[in-house]
Design a protein around this motif. Structure first.
Motif, PDB file in Angstrom:
ATOM      1  N   ALA A   1       0.886  29.999  42.084  1.00  0.00           N
ATOM      2  CA  ALA A   1       2.017  30.141  43.025  1.00  0.00           C
ATOM      3  C   ALA A   1       2.268  28.748  43.383  1.00  0.00           C
ATOM      4  CB  ALA A   1       2.187  30.772  43.959  1.00  0.00           C
ATOM      5  N   ALA A   2       1.901  27.635  43.482  1.00  0.00           N
ATOM      6  CA  ALA A   2       2.397  26.663  44.081  1.00  0.00           C
ATOM      7  C   ALA A   2       2.447  25.458  43.078  1.00  0.00           C
ATOM      8  CB  ALA A   2       0.579  25.934  45.500  1.00  0.00           C
ATOM      9  N   ASN A   3       1.564  25.343  41.946  1.00  0.00           N
ATOM     10  CA  ASN A   3       1.310  24.382  40.856  1.00  0.00           C
ATOM     11  C   ASN A   3       1.922  24.873  39.917  1.00  0.00           C
ATOM     12  OD1 ASN A   3      -1.333  23.806  42.750  1.00  0.00           O
ATOM     13  ND2 ASN A   3      -0.060  22.216  42.943  1.00  0.00           N
ATOM     14  N   GLY A   4       1.968  25.877  38.756  1.00  0.00           N
ATOM     15  CA  GLY A   4       2.485  26.777  38.418  1.00  0.00           C
ATOM     16  C   GLY A   4       1.444  26.273  37.122  1.00  0.00           C
ATOM     17  N   CYS A   5       0.518  26.237  37.552  1.00  0.00           N
ATOM     18  CA  CYS A   5      -0.255  26.385  36.254  1.00  0.00           C
ATOM     19  C   CYS A   5      -0.498  27.334  34.911  1.00  0.00           C
ATOM     20  CB  CYS A   5      -1.580  26.123  37.147  1.00  0.00           C
ATOM     21  SG  CYS A   5      -2.412  24.391  38.014  1.00  0.00           S
ATOM     22  N   ASN A   6      -0.589  26.870  33.972  1.00  0.00           N
ATOM     23  CA  ASN A   6      -0.700  28.328  33.109  1.00  0.00           C
ATOM     24  C   ASN A   6      -2.026  28.586  32.017  1.00  0.00           C
ATOM     25  OD1 ASN A   6      -0.612  25.405  31.375  1.00  0.00           O
ATOM     26  ND2 ASN A   6       1.465  26.197  31.406  1.00  0.00           N
ATOM     27  N   VAL A   7      -3.115  27.203  32.418  1.00  0.00           N
ATOM     28  CA  VAL A   7      -3.921  27.685  32.112  1.00  0.00           C
ATOM     29  C   VAL A   7      -5.622  27.878  33.853  1.00  0.00           C
ATOM     30  CG1 VAL A   7      -6.098  26.383  31.165  1.00  0.00           C
ATOM     31  CG2 VAL A   7      -3.893  26.703  30.031  1.00  0.00           C
ATOM     32  N   LEU A   8      -5.611  28.180  33.350  1.00  0.00           N
ATOM     33  CA  LEU A   8      -6.860  28.740  34.597  1.00  0.00           C
ATOM     34  C   LEU A   8      -8.474  28.679  33.804  1.00  0.00           C
ATOM     35  CD1 LEU A   8      -8.044  29.091  37.624  1.00  0.00           C
ATOM     36  CD2 LEU A   8      -8.018  31.634  37.128  1.00  0.00           C
ATOM     37  N   ALA A   9      -9.603  27.455  34.701  1.00  0.00           N
ATOM     38  CA  ALA A   9     -10.150  27.706  34.198  1.00  0.00           C
ATOM     39  C   ALA A   9     -11.216  27.617  35.106  1.00  0.00           C
ATOM     40  CB  ALA A   9     -10.640  26.186  33.647  1.00  0.00           C
TER      41      ALA A   9
ATOM     42  N   LEU B   1       5.101  30.364  39.872  1.00  0.00           N
ATOM     43  CA  LEU B   1       5.407  29.560  40.522  1.00  0.00           C
ATOM     44  C   LEU B   1       6.557  29.825  41.209  1.00  0.00           C
ATOM     45  CD1 LEU B   1       5.172  26.352  41.577  1.00  0.00           C
ATOM     46  CD2 LEU B   1       7.376  26.257  40.212  1.00  0.00           C
ATOM     47  N   GLY B   2       6.410  30.005  43.562  1.00  0.00           N
ATOM     48  CA  GLY B   2       6.589  30.508  44.635  1.00  0.00           C
ATOM     49  C   GLY B   2       5.841  31.806  44.945  1.00  0.00           C
ATOM     50  N   ASP B   3       5.468  32.388  44.514  1.00  0.00           N
ATOM     51  CA  ASP B   3       4.888  33.650  44.915  1.00  0.00           C
ATOM     52  C   ASP B   3       4.346  33.638  45.837  1.00  0.00           C
ATOM     53  OD1 ASP B   3       6.522  35.138  42.444  1.00  0.00           O
ATOM     54  OD2 ASP B   3       4.536  35.595  41.556  1.00  0.00           O
ATOM     55  N   GLY B   4       4.680  34.742  46.746  1.00  0.00           N
ATOM     56  CA  GLY B   4       3.939  34.995  47.978  1.00  0.00           C
ATOM     57  C   GLY B   4       4.823  33.612  49.573  1.00  0.00           C
ATOM     58  N   TYR B   5       5.235  32.834  48.773  1.00  0.00           N
ATOM     59  CA  TYR B   5       5.703  31.784  49.497  1.00  0.00           C
ATOM     60  C   TYR B   5       7.759  32.113  49.919  1.00  0.00           C
ATOM     61  CZ  TYR B   5       1.378  29.698  48.778  1.00  0.00           C
ATOM     62  OH  TYR B   5       0.455  29.559  48.993  1.00  0.00           O
TER      63      TYR B   5
ATOM     64  N   PHE C   1      10.029  25.444  49.634  1.00  0.00           N
ATOM     65  CA  PHE C   1       8.785  25.912  49.012  1.00  0.00           C
ATOM     66  C   PHE C   1       8.908  25.561  47.202  1.00  0.00           C
ATOM     67  CE2 PHE C   1       4.957  27.468  47.007  1.00  0.00           C
ATOM     68  CZ  PHE C   1       4.110  26.850  47.505  1.00  0.00           C
ATOM     69  N   TYR C   2       9.549  26.436  46.659  1.00  0.00           N
ATOM     70  CA  TYR C   2       9.312  26.870  45.261  1.00  0.00           C
ATOM     71  C   TYR C   2      10.566  25.494  44.858  1.00  0.00           C
ATOM     72  CZ  TYR C   2      10.915  26.929  40.957  1.00  0.00           C
ATOM     73  OH  TYR C   2      11.228  27.872  39.661  1.00  0.00           O
TER      74      TYR C   2
END
Length: 187
Positions: A103-111, A134-138, A144-145
């Protein structure tokens, strides 16, 4: 491209992250996701960094929008995936961190680290990450976005040689004003 909107994701793990990957994969499949598993056999999983490169390639080549990566700590596979162009990888150890990575960093891979993350926590983290963009919840936080999109774009287009030639400063940095943080946000 296979997208999260269409409930499609790619996953991979080394030997240490393999059991957690299996729990998370089963959870996703049970909830209607199509999961492409790059490491289906625990006896032939590559070393963590090679799995990271492979996962990253699926993002870089535009095959998948998002990926989940698993190793012992999440750190090594994250570092390797981050070396691949267009990968914005995060390591998380909580649901809020997983959600914020998207939501804040637009990451596309979560480890995730199989040594630290319990199965149900991993499932909840995967849900939070895959269901956030990105931007969801804000939406109520002015700017923010735009602020985080600028960060994403400058990272995506980062040219180290130009940065170095510019005295280790971003060339033509953008600016964005953010309004005050809404008081009701929990993170």
């Amino acid at each position: 491209m296979k997208t999260t909107k269409d409930k499609q994701v790619v996953v991979g793990a080394d030997f240490a992250g393999f059991p957690l990957k299996e729990y998370v994969k089963r959870h996703l499949v049970d909830n209607g996701w199509e999961v492409t598993d790059l490491t289906p056999d625990p006896d032939t999983t590559p070393m963590y960094h090679r799995v990271g490169f492979l996962i990253g390639s699926k993002i870089a080549e535009g095959e998948f929008e998002k990926a989940l990566a698993f190793c012992g700590t999440g750190m090594g596979i994250h570092v390797a995936a981050s070396k691949v162009p267009h990968v914005h990888a995060a390591v998380a150890e909580s649901v809020k961190a997983a959600k914020r990575a998207a939501a804040a960093n637009g990451c596309n891979v979560l480890a995730m680290g199989g040594f630290w993350i319990a199965p149900r926590l991993g499932q909840a983290m995967a849900d939070a990450f895959l269901q956030s963009n990105l931007g969801d919840g804000y939406e109520d936080w002015d700017g923010f976005y735009d602020y985080h999109k600028l960060g994403f774009d400058e990272t995506e287009n980062f040219d180290y040689e130009a940065y170095k030639a510019n005295g280790f400063e971003v060339v033509e940095p953008g600016t964005v004003e953010m309004g005050p943080e809404p008081t009701r946000l929990a993170f």
